[in-house]
Design an enzyme around this catalytic site. Structure first.
Site, PDB file in Angstrom:
ATOM      1  N   HIS A 224      16.947  -8.363  -3.412  1.00 38.19           N
ATOM      2  CA  HIS A 224      16.525  -8.677  -1.990  1.00 38.19           C
ATOM      3  C   HIS A 224      15.045  -8.460  -2.165  1.00 38.19           C
ATOM      4  O   HIS A 224      14.130  -9.644  -1.327  1.00 38.19           O
ATOM      5  CB  HIS A 224      16.680  -7.574  -1.981  1.00 38.19           C
ATOM      6  N   GLU A 225      14.299  -7.974  -3.115  1.00 40.13           N
ATOM      7  CA  GLU A 225      12.577  -8.337  -3.230  1.00 40.13           C
ATOM      8  C   GLU A 225      12.377  -9.827  -3.687  1.00 40.13           C
ATOM      9  O   GLU A 225      11.309 -10.222  -3.115  1.00 40.13           O
ATOM     10  CB  GLU A 225      12.435  -7.139  -4.651  1.00 40.13           C
TER      11      GLU A 225
ATOM     12  N   HIS B 228      12.162 -12.258  -0.516  1.00 41.04           N
ATOM     13  CA  HIS B 228      10.658 -12.043  -0.030  1.00 41.04           C
ATOM     14  C   HIS B 228       9.896 -12.421  -1.158  1.00 41.04           C
ATOM     15  O   HIS B 228       8.954 -13.340  -0.473  1.00 41.04           O
ATOM     16  CB  HIS B 228      10.123 -10.569  -0.229  1.00 41.04           C
TER      17      HIS B 228
ATOM     18  N   GLU C 195      12.358 -11.259   5.592  1.00 40.28           N
ATOM     19  CA  GLU C 195      13.723 -10.356   5.559  1.00 40.28           C
ATOM     20  C   GLU C 195      15.465 -11.142   5.739  1.00 40.28           C
ATOM     21  O   GLU C 195      15.742 -10.994   5.298  1.00 40.28           O
ATOM     22  CB  GLU C 195      13.994  -9.362   7.035  1.00 40.28           C
TER      23      GLU C 195
END
Length: 490
Positions: free
Chosen positions: A255-256, A259, A285
């Site tokens: 997830h990170e 980003h 996101e």
């Protein structure tokens, strides 16, 4: 001889550089800062924010904006961002901006301790102060309009609460129906056992590279609440580990990385300019969620991941990659937003969106927040909150003043649904590549169609240009219903 635009951009690059330093202080506070440094760090953050705020509202910026008349697309986009920042900063008193920075820096530590002790009452006075400051800021920015909409512009320029409410209203009934259907069906095998935490970190760093994270311009550390920090050539991420749940570490990392890859892949020509960062938190996101879910939790990729986990952890009780796919995507009852499965995640966000709107408009006060949270949670999920750390204290966002932020999580999921539909059409053999642990085609498509543009276009325009159609909740709902319908046979 330099032009007004040249002078403006030189000044802006210095401001952007100072902003990166502020971000690095925030990263340090969450990862390596000694606990005893909290009060001093708050003063440092407040002092730096006062400098930044003064630069953003410097009268010369207004003069340079008036005198700048470039015609190329990039310059116009830079001016759009600078003018938005200047107008915003000019409405917020410098002492209010500094006090917000000081208060939220301290509040973060107060929240962390209250969360550890399951003591909302210990955090409530601090939260009340943060909320009061943000209400003041919202009122100043709104200039007679809606304060929540004004705060929302910090995270998703152009969005309004009314538009989001309509979109979320369309999502909610089908999400509730999907959740009820899968929770009423036999569940896939749950993961059990213990998994060495240093080995989890080693595997997560390897997976970060698989998804294109450039470790020469980044690093992976641990934090209570995973996050990504920085832009350009210094983009850092954090994750967390739990001995009984390696998925928490693996998927927090993916997830990170979504980003971070966005920030790393922005055109280098935009470095330290307003175009050199992600255009909005909703678009940001969309990248983290499509990396984590549509790619990372796909049947194809989890087949590859199963082999990696066997190599690292040995026999962990699930021999079949197909069964492992169900385990990864198992829908569980739970309290924590960041650990929620795709079927229920957005219901967590909608709860927060509604509550924080009420907090900002004054129809809900901090003294009643815990009860309001618990009541809404039980209505939405069907069981009561057992303790504050699983309820109102679980997220860091309100402690640091991020009112208006939560909506962008679900908006990002909506954007990710649209992008996934377009990606599948553009890369018809995507599953074969993911099954081999190769994300190159997918991440390259996202880089070329979303990430490289940074702040060049407005948020919705970024998604529409990439997909060929206006953002809609329909692709996300279709994807979720098909995926969990197959896994659960509903």
């Amino acid at each position: 001889m330099s032009t007004a635009y040249d002078d403006l951009m030189a000044f802006t690059r210095e401001t952007q550089a100072l902003g990166q330093i502020a971000g690095r202080l925030g990263w340090d506070q969450e990862t390596t800062m000694p606990r005893g440094a909290a009060a001093q760090r708050a003063e440092e953050m407040a002092a730096l924010e006062a400098v930044l705020h003064a630069r953003r509202m410097d009268p010369r910026v207004g003069d340079w904006l008036e005198a700048s008349t470039p015609t190329d697309e990039e310059a116009k986009a830079n001016l759009r961002h600078i003018r938005r920042s200047f107008d915003r900063a000019s409405k917020v008193p410098t002492d209010l901006a500094a006090e917000l920075a000081r208060t939220t820096s301290v509040a973060q530590g107060v929240w962390a301790e209250a969360r550890a002790n399951d003591d909302f009452a210990a955090f409530a006075p601090t939260l009340k102060r943060v909320l009061d400051l943000r209400r003041q800021e919202g009122a100043a920015l709104a200039d007679g309009g809606d304060a929540y909409d004004a705060l929302l512009q910090d995270y998703e320029p152009g969005a309004t609460a009314a538009d989001l409410e309509a979109m979320f209203g369309a999502l909610r009934p089908r999400l509730v129906a999907l959740r009820d259907a899968v929770l009423g069906a036999p569940a896939p095998t749950a993961l059990s056992g213990t998994f060495d935490e240093p080995a989890q970190m080693k595997l997560s760093r390897q997976i970060a590279k698989v998804f294109g994270y450039d470790m020469s311009r980044g690093r992976v550390d641990k934090a209570v609440h995973p996050f990504s920090s920085g832009s350009g050539n210094d983009v850092r991420i954090t994750t967390r580990t739990a001995a009984n749940d390696p998925f928490n570490c693996i998927y927090s990392t993916i997830h990170e990385v979504g980003h971070a890859a966005y920030e790393q892949n922005i055109d280098q020509a935009y470095l330290l300019t307003p175009l050199g960062s992600g255009v909005s938190m909703g678009v940001h996101e969309s990248q983290s969620r499509i990396y984590e879910n549509q790619l990372g939790r796909s049947k194809a990729f989890t087949g590859w991941l199963h082999g990696q986990m066997v190599d690292v952890f040995g026999d962990f009780g699930i021999d079949d990659p197909a069964a492992f796919y169900g385990t990864v995507n198992r829908v569980n009852k739970g309290y924590i937003r960041t650990e929620a499965d795709e079927a229920q995640y957005n219901l967590h966000v909608l709860l927060r969106f509604d509550l924080e709107r009420q907090l900002i408009d004054g129809t809900l006060e901090v003294s009643d927040l815990e009860e309001a949270w618990n009541t809404r949670f039980e209505a939405d999920f069907g069981y009561p909150v057992d303790k504050p750390s699983n309820g109102v204290l679980q997220d860091v966002h309100w402690s640091v003043g991020l009112f208006g932020y939560f909506a962008t999580y679900t908006l990002g999921n909506v954007y990710a649904g649209c992008l996934h539909e377009a990606l599948r059409k553009a890369v018809p053999d995507l599953d074969a590549q993911l099954a081999a642990g190769d994300t190159t085609a997918a991440t390259s498509w996202l880089r070329d169609n979303v990430q490289r543009y940074g702040g060049l276009y407005e948020p919705r325009d970024v998604i529409e240009r990439a997909c060929g159609f206006a953002p809609s909740e329909a692709p996300l709902l279709t994807y979720l219903e098909a995926k969990f319908g197959e896994i659960y046979g509903v």
